[in-house]
Design a protein around this motif. Structure first.
Motif, PDB file in Angstrom:
ATOM      1  N   ARG A 126       0.809  -1.241   0.000  1.00 46.40           N
ATOM      2  CA  ARG A 126       0.000   0.000   0.000  1.00 46.40           C
ATOM      3  C   ARG A 126       0.832   1.276   0.000  1.00 46.40           C
ATOM      4  NH1 ARG A 126      -5.040  -1.460   3.992  1.00 46.40           N
ATOM      5  NH2 ARG A 126      -5.794  -3.259   2.816  1.00 46.40           N
TER       6      ARG A 126
ATOM      7  N   ASN B  58      -7.604  -1.338   9.790  1.00 48.27           N
ATOM      8  CA  ASN B  58      -9.022  -1.018   9.843  1.00 48.27           C
ATOM      9  C   ASN B  58      -9.875  -2.239  10.160  1.00 48.27           C
ATOM     10  OD1 ASN B  58     -11.237   0.711   9.680  1.00 48.27           O
ATOM     11  ND2 ASN B  58     -11.621   0.101   7.572  1.00 48.27           N
ATOM     12  N   ALA B  59      -9.400  -3.415   9.777  1.00 50.42           N
ATOM     13  CA  ALA B  59     -10.133  -4.628  10.130  1.00 50.42           C
ATOM     14  C   ALA B  59     -10.230  -4.726  11.662  1.00 50.42           C
ATOM     15  CB  ALA B  59      -9.438  -5.851   9.556  1.00 50.42           C
TER      16      ALA B  59
ATOM     17  N   ILE C 159     -13.850  -7.925   1.656  1.00 51.14           N
ATOM     18  CA  ILE C 159     -12.733  -7.111   1.195  1.00 51.14           C
ATOM     19  C   ILE C 159     -11.480  -7.967   1.248  1.00 51.14           C
ATOM     20  CG2 ILE C 159     -11.302  -5.080   1.680  1.00 51.14           C
ATOM     21  CD1 ILE C 159     -14.244  -4.412   3.223  1.00 51.14           C
TER      22      ILE C 159
ATOM     23  N   HIS D 283     -18.786   0.887   3.863  1.00 46.68           N
ATOM     24  CA  HIS D 283     -18.505   1.431   2.539  1.00 46.68           C
ATOM     25  C   HIS D 283     -18.359   0.271   1.575  1.00 46.68           C
ATOM     26  CE1 HIS D 283     -16.262   3.646  -0.565  1.00 46.68           C
ATOM     27  NE2 HIS D 283     -16.832   4.716  -0.038  1.00 46.68           N
TER      28      HIS D 283
ATOM     29  N   SER E 111     -16.623  -0.873  -0.711  1.00 46.40           N
ATOM     30  CA  SER E 111     -15.327  -0.436  -1.204  1.00 46.40           C
ATOM     31  C   SER E 111     -14.989  -0.849  -2.624  1.00 46.40           C
ATOM     32  CB  SER E 111     -14.238  -1.008  -0.314  1.00 46.40           C
ATOM     33  OG  SER E 111     -14.229  -0.346   0.898  1.00 46.40           O
TER      34      SER E 111
ATOM     35  N   LEU F  45     -15.699   3.513   6.834  1.00 53.08           N
ATOM     36  CA  LEU F  45     -15.403   4.154   5.549  1.00 53.08           C
ATOM     37  C   LEU F  45     -14.437   3.332   4.710  1.00 53.08           C
ATOM     38  CD1 LEU F  45     -14.906   7.920   6.429  1.00 53.08           C
ATOM     39  CD2 LEU F  45     -16.964   6.756   5.634  1.00 53.08           C
ATOM     40  N   GLY F  46     -13.713   2.424   5.330  1.00 50.70           N
ATOM     41  CA  GLY F  46     -12.707   1.668   4.575  1.00 50.70           C
ATOM     42  C   GLY F  46     -11.514   2.550   4.283  1.00 50.70           C
ATOM     43  N   SER F  47     -11.464   3.048   3.060  1.00 50.27           N
ATOM     44  CA  SER F  47     -10.349   3.905   2.706  1.00 50.27           C
ATOM     45  C   SER F  47     -10.446   5.225   3.455  1.00 50.27           C
ATOM     46  CB  SER F  47     -10.334   4.142   1.205  1.00 50.27           C
ATOM     47  OG  SER F  47      -9.126   4.716   0.848  1.00 50.27           O
TER      48      SER F  47
ATOM     49  N   LYS G   8      -4.395   3.559   3.342  1.00 48.92           N
ATOM     50  CA  LYS G   8      -5.062   3.666   2.038  1.00 48.92           C
ATOM     51  C   LYS G   8      -4.935   5.126   1.580  1.00 48.92           C
ATOM     52  CE  LYS G   8      -8.147  -0.315   2.662  1.00 48.92           C
ATOM     53  NZ  LYS G   8      -9.566  -0.728   2.797  1.00 48.92           N
TER      54      LYS G   8
ATOM     55  N   SER H 286      -7.105  -0.752  -3.169  1.00 49.51           N
ATOM     56  CA  SER H 286      -7.539  -0.892  -1.775  1.00 49.51           C
ATOM     57  C   SER H 286      -8.979  -0.452  -1.572  1.00 49.51           C
ATOM     58  CB  SER H 286      -6.642  -0.087  -0.846  1.00 49.51           C
ATOM     59  OG  SER H 286      -5.408  -0.720  -0.737  1.00 49.51           O
TER      60      SER H 286
HETATM   61  C1  LIG Z   1      -9.972  -1.922   3.417  1.00 52.60           C
HETATM   62  C2  LIG Z   1     -11.237  -1.982   4.197  1.00 52.60           C
HETATM   63  C3  LIG Z   1     -11.253  -2.575   5.460  1.00 52.60           C
HETATM   64  C4  LIG Z   1     -10.055  -3.233   6.057  1.00 52.60           C
HETATM   65  O1  LIG Z   1      -9.061  -2.301   6.282  1.00 52.60           O
HETATM   66  P1  LIG Z   1      -7.541  -2.788   6.513  1.00 52.60           P
HETATM   67  O2  LIG Z   1      -6.829  -1.510   6.792  1.00 52.60           O
HETATM   68  O3  LIG Z   1      -7.131  -3.449   5.251  1.00 52.60           O
HETATM   69  O4  LIG Z   1      -7.537  -3.712   7.660  1.00 52.60           O
HETATM   70  C5  LIG Z   1     -12.451  -2.592   6.157  1.00 52.60           C
HETATM   71  N1  LIG Z   1     -13.558  -2.049   5.642  1.00 52.60           N
HETATM   72  C6  LIG Z   1     -13.583  -1.477   4.409  1.00 52.60           C
HETATM   73  C7  LIG Z   1     -14.860  -0.913   3.898  1.00 52.60           C
HETATM   74  C8  LIG Z   1     -12.414  -1.417   3.650  1.00 52.60           C
HETATM   75  O5  LIG Z   1     -12.414  -0.863   2.448  1.00 52.60           O
END
Ligand SMILES: *Cc1c(COP(=O)(O)O)cnc(C)c1O
Length: 470
Positions: free
Chosen positions: A98, A154-155, A181, A227, A229, A260-262, A296, A397
């Motif tokens: 990343r 983020n996980a 994801i 999100h 993603s 939100l993910g990213s 991200k 991502s």
């Molecule tokens: C990428 C993503 C995650 C996981 O995030 P990581 O940083 O890869 O652990 C969780 N939720 C969404 C919506 C994502 O896009």
């Protein structure tokens, strides 16, 4: 050809190899045990290669074994995790690490890695502090949230948030947002592991406010938005805007969790990029907890950011699992220095490599492709035809999945008329001292040059390339 009819007998013993001059040298460098392992590996390889063996005499075999062992040791002792050139066309490539970090972050990481730091120590009070203290104020300032905390990715942020706010209870999620994801992160599985019960609402393509209200009436303890993603549902679709979801949650006195993910920390349209939800917007629309990745679109180190209402963040921080998911000092140092860069939005594209790469002008990339092609053409003359082609980069991502950035690629067409020719060529590039990773498309090898810092970075190693022989 050896005169001996049992070629295996020609193989010298490990002990005699160890006593040889080269063996002694290896031992001095790598120690007795590893050298022995290397010689054993060489002996095994030699035994299983009878053709090589029978074609050699005693001294040749000894030489072959010692060379093999030396290479084996060199391989073992060289870093497993190495720099590569990401020319795949996916800027934030999860498999390739990343976001590249800003200079200032790298320096901050070196500083804290090299010695003691005030990681959990309040220098004013002279007593214990909290590691979140170094980034919380910045995260609040940049997102408008009341409080913030950080975990490893983020996980982990999603998992910890659910486990803290909805332990043993139900959470409403739209059927249109039950995403996967990258392999192992699937919302229904994460819910289960967080000890939450998933209450699916709405349908794959359409979810209405009443779907959530009904779930709230039935006793869910949170509403969650994820999100979507990495895909987009088009056509007869409907989802409930953040603000309305936040209102429904508030009416029922339950939190609205927004993954939100990213996530972006600043409005990317300012840089001519497609719009991506910012954490600040999500907070302004009334989300009680917002989670997003550090590596991200933010362009920082791998971490998961959790921002939101003080009471929610407090509950998250007090969860004993937080201790298991917390970031180390090196990550926090990198994150803090990236957040400081966001203080001056004017300088962002210059300071944060990810944003610099995403906003690189197509003309500049095209000019670089022309330069690269000029050197690559004669260097690869025996193996491939080289041409420049327009292409599209992806952000990657999960950010902005359908929006593509116009870019420029050099395309290699193998001259060898063999089915595996393009795979062999790609493998040769992967085995350069700085491996180059491209993308195979229609029997050709594509290198999108958006992520290439300068043309020499690609061209200087080309004469080391060992493509398959014709
Ligand atoms: C990428 C993503 C995650 C996981 O995030 P990581 O940083 O890869 O652990 C969780 N939720 C969404 C919506 C994502 O896009």
């Amino acid at each position: 050809m050896s005169q001996n009819n049992n070629p295996q007998r020609q193989i010298p013993s490990i002990d005699s190899l160890l006593r040889s001059e080269q063996g002694q040298e290896m031992k001095a460098g790598a120690g007795h045990e590893l050298t022995r392992d290397a010689l054993q590996a060489a002996t095994l390889a030699c035994r299983s290669n009878i053709t090589t063996l029978t074609a050699m005499d005693g001294p040749e075999i000894q030489h072959w074994l010692l060379d093999y062992a030396t290479n084996w040791l060199n391989d073992l002792m060289s870093p497993a995790l190495k720099k590569v050139l990401n020319l795949t066309g996916t800027v934030l490539h999860t498999n390739l690490g990343r976001a590249p970090l800003p200079r200032s972050s790298i320096e901050a990481m070196i500083t804290v890695a090299s010695g003691a730091s005030n990681l959990e120590y309040d220098l004013d009070k002279g007593k214990r502090g909290d590691r979140d203290d170094h980034v919380e104020a910045w995260l609040c300032r940049l997102t408008g949230a009341e409080a913030a905390t950080v975990v490893n990715n983020n996980a982990a942020a999603v998992m910890l948030t659910l486990n803290s706010l909805a332990f043993n209870k139900a959470v409403a999620v739209s059927r249109g947002e039950l995403v996967e994801i990258g392999g192992s992160f699937r919302i229904p599985d994460i819910m289960k592991r967080a000890n939450c019960q998933l209450l699916e609402v709405g349908t794959t393509n359409r979810t209405h406010p009443r779907d959530y209200s009904q779930a709230a009436t039935e006793g869910v303890c949170a509403i969650m938005r994820v999100h979507t993603s990495n895909f987009e549902v088009q056509g007869f679709t409907k989802s409930v805007p953040d603000k309305e979801l936040a209102d429904i949650a508030r009416q029922h006195n339950i939190p609205f969790i927004n993954d939100l993910g990213s996530g972006a920390l600043t409005d990317l349209t300012k840089f001519g990029l497609p719009a991506e939800a910012t954490a600040r917007d999500a907070i302004a629309q009334g989300s009680n907890v917002v989670t997003f990745s550090g590596d991200k679109l933010l362009g920082g180190p791998q971490c998961g950011l959790i921002v939101g209402d003080t009471d929610c963040i407090e509950r998250i921080r007090k969860n004993p699992i937080k201790r298991a998911l917390r970031c180390d000092k090196v990550t926090l140092a990198a994150l803090e220095s990236v957040l400081r860069l966001y203080a001056n939005p004017e300088q962002l594209a210059k300071e944060i490599p990810t944003l610099g790469i995403l906003t690189k002008s197509t003309d500049d990339i095209e000019a670089m492709a022309a330069t690269v092609a000029k050197t690559a053409e004669p260097a690869l003359a025996e193996w491939a035809n080289v041409r420049v082609e327009p292409c599209h980069s992806q952000i990657g991502s999960g950010a902005l999945p359908v929006d593509l950035l116009p870019s420029s690629a050099i395309v290699l067409t193998p001259k060898l008329d063999k089915r595996s020719a393009v795979e062999d060529l790609a493998a040769a590039f992967r085995h350069l001292p700085v491996p180059v990773i491209g993308r195979i498309h229609d029997g050709e090898l594509w290198f999108d040059l958006r992520c290439l810092p300068e043309s020499e970075t690609f061209t200087r190693d080309l004469d080391l390339l060992k493509p398959p022989r014709c």
